[in-house]
Design a protein around this motif. Structure first.
Motif, PDB file in Angstrom:
ATOM      1  N   ASP A 139     -56.513   2.730  19.876  1.00  0.00           N
ATOM      2  CA  ASP A 139     -55.480   2.070  20.666  1.00  0.00           C
ATOM      3  C   ASP A 139     -55.519   1.337  22.191  1.00  0.00           C
ATOM      4  O   ASP A 139     -54.982   0.955  22.182  1.00  0.00           O
ATOM      5  CB  ASP A 139     -54.444   3.477  20.865  1.00  0.00           C
ATOM      6  N   GLY A 182     -55.243  -1.958  22.449  1.00  0.00           N
ATOM      7  CA  GLY A 182     -53.874  -2.144  23.425  1.00  0.00           C
ATOM      8  C   GLY A 182     -54.231  -3.420  24.899  1.00  0.00           C
ATOM      9  O   GLY A 182     -53.872  -4.066  24.892  1.00  0.00           O
ATOM     10  N   THR A 183     -55.393  -2.796  24.791  1.00  0.00           N
ATOM     11  CA  THR A 183     -55.952  -3.879  26.550  1.00  0.00           C
ATOM     12  C   THR A 183     -56.552  -5.147  25.802  1.00  0.00           C
ATOM     13  O   THR A 183     -55.984  -6.375  26.390  1.00  0.00           O
ATOM     14  CB  THR A 183     -57.612  -2.709  26.292  1.00  0.00           C
ATOM     15  N   PHE A 206     -54.754  -8.549  27.194  1.00  0.00           N
ATOM     16  CA  PHE A 206     -55.620  -9.590  27.901  1.00  0.00           C
ATOM     17  C   PHE A 206     -54.221 -10.647  27.012  1.00  0.00           C
ATOM     18  O   PHE A 206     -55.192 -11.923  27.687  1.00  0.00           O
ATOM     19  CB  PHE A 206     -56.408  -9.558  27.763  1.00  0.00           C
ATOM     20  N   MET A 218     -46.268  -3.182  24.012  1.00  0.00           N
ATOM     21  CA  MET A 218     -46.467  -1.715  24.061  1.00  0.00           C
ATOM     22  C   MET A 218     -46.873  -1.876  21.887  1.00  0.00           C
ATOM     23  O   MET A 218     -46.931  -2.452  21.515  1.00  0.00           O
ATOM     24  CB  MET A 218     -44.996  -0.961  23.584  1.00  0.00           C
ATOM     25  N   THR A 219     -47.772  -0.669  21.806  1.00  0.00           N
ATOM     26  CA  THR A 219     -47.998  -0.471  20.440  1.00  0.00           C
ATOM     27  C   THR A 219     -46.547  -0.077  19.479  1.00  0.00           C
ATOM     28  O   THR A 219     -46.399   0.749  20.220  1.00  0.00           O
ATOM     29  CB  THR A 219     -48.446   0.919  19.729  1.00  0.00           C
ATOM     30  N   ALA A 220     -46.200  -1.459  18.529  1.00  0.00           N
ATOM     31  CA  ALA A 220     -45.185  -0.699  17.617  1.00  0.00           C
ATOM     32  C   ALA A 220     -45.687  -0.303  16.279  1.00  0.00           C
ATOM     33  O   ALA A 220     -45.148   0.823  15.670  1.00  0.00           O
ATOM     34  CB  ALA A 220     -44.591  -2.133  17.073  1.00  0.00           C
ATOM     35  N   ARG A 230     -43.178 -12.523  19.745  1.00  0.00           N
ATOM     36  CA  ARG A 230     -43.624 -11.568  20.755  1.00  0.00           C
ATOM     37  C   ARG A 230     -44.678 -10.789  19.871  1.00  0.00           C
ATOM     38  O   ARG A 230     -44.930  -9.599  20.679  1.00  0.00           O
ATOM     39  CB  ARG A 230     -41.711 -10.417  20.773  1.00  0.00           C
ATOM     40  N   LYS A 231     -44.768 -10.869  19.025  1.00  0.00           N
ATOM     41  CA  LYS A 231     -45.846 -10.177  18.318  1.00  0.00           C
ATOM     42  C   LYS A 231     -47.639 -10.711  17.984  1.00  0.00           C
ATOM     43  O   LYS A 231     -47.729 -11.411  17.644  1.00  0.00           O
ATOM     44  CB  LYS A 231     -45.823 -10.161  16.442  1.00  0.00           C
ATOM     45  N   LEU A 274     -49.872  -3.517  15.238  1.00  0.00           N
ATOM     46  CA  LEU A 274     -49.154  -4.960  15.715  1.00  0.00           C
ATOM     47  C   LEU A 274     -48.760  -4.158  17.595  1.00  0.00           C
ATOM     48  O   LEU A 274     -48.117  -3.183  17.360  1.00  0.00           O
ATOM     49  CB  LEU A 274     -47.760  -4.499  14.723  1.00  0.00           C
ATOM     50  N   LEU A 299     -46.188  -5.432  20.402  1.00  0.00           N
ATOM     51  CA  LEU A 299     -44.885  -5.992  20.988  1.00  0.00           C
ATOM     52  C   LEU A 299     -44.809  -5.986  21.932  1.00  0.00           C
ATOM     53  O   LEU A 299     -44.910  -5.360  23.406  1.00  0.00           O
ATOM     54  CB  LEU A 299     -43.802  -5.449  19.639  1.00  0.00           C
ATOM     55  N   HIS A 352     -37.646  -3.373  29.971  1.00  0.00           N
ATOM     56  CA  HIS A 352     -38.084  -2.306  28.464  1.00  0.00           C
ATOM     57  C   HIS A 352     -38.807  -0.220  28.846  1.00  0.00           C
ATOM     58  O   HIS A 352     -38.436   0.379  28.461  1.00  0.00           O
ATOM     59  CB  HIS A 352     -39.101  -2.803  27.126  1.00  0.00           C
TER      60      HIS A 352
HETATM   61  C1  LIG Z   1     -60.349  -5.558  35.322  1.00  0.00           C
HETATM   62  C2  LIG Z   1     -60.166  -4.187  34.990  1.00  0.00           C
HETATM   63  C3  LIG Z   1     -59.578  -4.670  33.753  1.00  0.00           C
HETATM   64  C4  LIG Z   1     -58.605  -3.828  32.687  1.00  0.00           C
HETATM   65  C5  LIG Z   1     -57.950  -4.024  32.014  1.00  0.00           C
HETATM   66  C6  LIG Z   1     -56.700  -3.487  31.543  1.00  0.00           C
HETATM   67  C7  LIG Z   1     -55.548  -4.319  31.062  1.00  0.00           C
HETATM   68  C8  LIG Z   1     -55.262  -3.368  30.224  1.00  0.00           C
HETATM   69  C9  LIG Z   1     -54.116  -2.631  30.631  1.00  0.00           C
HETATM   70  C10 LIG Z   1     -53.665  -1.774  29.813  1.00  0.00           C
HETATM   71  C11 LIG Z   1     -54.005  -1.783  28.397  1.00  0.00           C
HETATM   72  C12 LIG Z   1     -53.695  -0.443  27.807  1.00  0.00           C
HETATM   73  C13 LIG Z   1     -53.847  -0.392  26.660  1.00  0.00           C
HETATM   74  C14 LIG Z   1     -53.044   1.072  25.997  1.00  0.00           C
HETATM   75  C15 LIG Z   1     -52.257   0.530  24.708  1.00  0.00           C
HETATM   76  C16 LIG Z   1     -51.273   1.312  24.151  1.00  0.00           C
HETATM   77  C17 LIG Z   1     -50.359   1.662  24.556  1.00  0.00           C
HETATM   78  C18 LIG Z   1     -49.289   2.248  23.567  1.00  0.00           C
HETATM   79  O1  LIG Z   1     -49.934   3.381  23.333  1.00  0.00           O
HETATM   80  S1  LIG Z   1     -47.412   1.751  23.681  1.00  0.00           S
HETATM   81  C19 LIG Z   1     -47.676   3.861  23.033  1.00  0.00           C
HETATM   82  C20 LIG Z   1     -46.365   3.792  22.119  1.00  0.00           C
HETATM   83  N1  LIG Z   1     -46.293   2.899  21.565  1.00  0.00           N
HETATM   84  C21 LIG Z   1     -44.145   3.185  21.980  1.00  0.00           C
HETATM   85  O2  LIG Z   1     -43.985   3.844  22.580  1.00  0.00           O
HETATM   86  C22 LIG Z   1     -43.588   1.961  21.595  1.00  0.00           C
HETATM   87  C23 LIG Z   1     -42.210   2.745  21.128  1.00  0.00           C
HETATM   88  N2  LIG Z   1     -41.535   2.060  20.420  1.00  0.00           N
HETATM   89  C24 LIG Z   1     -40.772   0.808  21.381  1.00  0.00           C
HETATM   90  O3  LIG Z   1     -40.910   0.961  22.574  1.00  0.00           O
HETATM   91  C25 LIG Z   1     -39.155   0.001  20.513  1.00  0.00           C
HETATM   92  O4  LIG Z   1     -39.972  -0.209  19.131  1.00  0.00           O
HETATM   93  C26 LIG Z   1     -40.592  -1.918  20.189  1.00  0.00           C
HETATM   94  C27 LIG Z   1     -40.989  -1.908  22.124  1.00  0.00           C
HETATM   95  C28 LIG Z   1     -42.188  -1.226  20.163  1.00  0.00           C
HETATM   96  C29 LIG Z   1     -40.123  -3.032  20.025  1.00  0.00           C
HETATM   97  O5  LIG Z   1     -38.776  -2.671  20.563  1.00  0.00           O
HETATM   98  P1  LIG Z   1     -37.683  -4.540  20.212  1.00  0.00           P
HETATM   99  O6  LIG Z   1     -36.741  -3.422  20.321  1.00  0.00           O
HETATM  100  O7  LIG Z   1     -38.534  -4.718  21.467  1.00  0.00           O
HETATM  101  O8  LIG Z   1     -38.001  -4.651  19.617  1.00  0.00           O
HETATM  102  P2  LIG Z   1     -37.666  -4.993  17.532  1.00  0.00           P
HETATM  103  O9  LIG Z   1     -36.156  -5.767  17.661  1.00  0.00           O
HETATM  104  O10 LIG Z   1     -37.325  -3.422  17.551  1.00  0.00           O
HETATM  105  O11 LIG Z   1     -38.602  -5.010  17.297  1.00  0.00           O
HETATM  106  C30 LIG Z   1     -39.777  -6.804  17.196  1.00  0.00           C
HETATM  107  C31 LIG Z   1     -39.661  -7.320  16.015  1.00  0.00           C
HETATM  108  O12 LIG Z   1     -40.802  -7.023  15.683  1.00  0.00           O
HETATM  109  C32 LIG Z   1     -41.027  -5.745  14.354  1.00  0.00           C
HETATM  110  N3  LIG Z   1     -40.880  -4.338  14.325  1.00  0.00           N
HETATM  111  C33 LIG Z   1     -41.188  -3.311  15.450  1.00  0.00           C
HETATM  112  N4  LIG Z   1     -42.008  -2.295  15.334  1.00  0.00           N
HETATM  113  C34 LIG Z   1     -42.231  -2.712  13.716  1.00  0.00           C
HETATM  114  C35 LIG Z   1     -43.376  -1.821  13.671  1.00  0.00           C
HETATM  115  N5  LIG Z   1     -43.212  -0.323  13.769  1.00  0.00           N
HETATM  116  N6  LIG Z   1     -44.112  -2.568  12.650  1.00  0.00           N
HETATM  117  C36 LIG Z   1     -43.209  -4.409  12.220  1.00  0.00           C
HETATM  118  N7  LIG Z   1     -42.405  -4.656  12.433  1.00  0.00           N
HETATM  119  C37 LIG Z   1     -41.836  -4.312  13.507  1.00  0.00           C
HETATM  120  C38 LIG Z   1     -39.207  -5.936  14.385  1.00  0.00           C
HETATM  121  O13 LIG Z   1     -38.865  -5.714  12.848  1.00  0.00           O
HETATM  122  C39 LIG Z   1     -38.678  -7.356  14.496  1.00  0.00           C
HETATM  123  O14 LIG Z   1     -39.190  -8.255  13.595  1.00  0.00           O
HETATM  124  P3  LIG Z   1     -38.512  -9.593  14.008  1.00  0.00           P
HETATM  125  O15 LIG Z   1     -38.299 -10.358  15.135  1.00  0.00           O
HETATM  126  O16 LIG Z   1     -37.012  -9.752  12.892  1.00  0.00           O
HETATM  127  O17 LIG Z   1     -39.803 -10.787  12.503  1.00  0.00           O
END
Ligand SMILES: CCCCCCCC/C=C\CCCCCCCC(=O)SCCNC(=O)CCNC(=O)[C@H](O)C(C)(C)COP(=O)(O)OP(=O)(O)OC[C@H]1O[C@@H](n2cnc3c(N)ncnc32)[C@H](O)[C@@H]1OP(=O)(O)O
Length: 92
Positions: free
Chosen positions: A12, A16-17, A21, A27-29, A57-58, A80, A82, A88
């Protein structure tokens, strides 16, 4: 043997990183992991993350965890992410 949840955390974080980029804040969906072979405790592994496609957005990312020489496949993942806005994250 490494725990599945610990392996999922590595995947993840790397995917996710990678998605961040490519697409900015995400966020991880969905995180789909197939565990093919156990990872021995203390071993070093290679994580290879690839962009599968972007659609609006995907961001679809795949990731393989292998031994460092690539000969043993430990896990295969499709994920996936988003794109999200700051509101949000604040619950808006
Ligand atoms: C020099 C130094 C450099 C450093 C670099 C650093 C840079 C990097 C920095 C940092 C990186 C760190 C990386 C970490 C990564 C880890 C991230 C996590 O773990 S996040 C926590 C876990 N995830 C949640 O808690 C999400 C909970 N869920 C939600 O909040 C929502 O469900 C969300 C945002 C994911 C989507 O919600 P909506 O309301 O925005 O969107 P909707 O309308 O539901 O969906 C949009 C489209 O996506 C599809 N969709 C949504 N969920 C889906 C799913 N699970 N599977 C399939 N399709 C899905 C839908 O069917 C829809 O598709 P259609 O537009 O109709 O085609």
């Amino acid at each position: 043997m490494s725990m599945g949840g610990a392996i999922a955390t590595m995947i993840d974080t790397v995917t996710g990183t990678h998605a961040t980029f490519l697409s900015g804040p995400v966020m991880t969906a969905n995180l789909n992991i197939n565990y093919r072979r156990p990872i021995p405790l203390g071993s070093t592994v290679l994580l290879e993350s690839s962009l599968e496609k972007k659609e609006g957005r995907k961001t679809f990312i795949t990731c393989r965890v292998t031994s460092t020489d690539g000969s043993k496949l430990h896990t295969e993942t499709s994920a996936l992410f988003l794109s999200i806005t700051a509101s949000h994250l604040l619950g808006g």
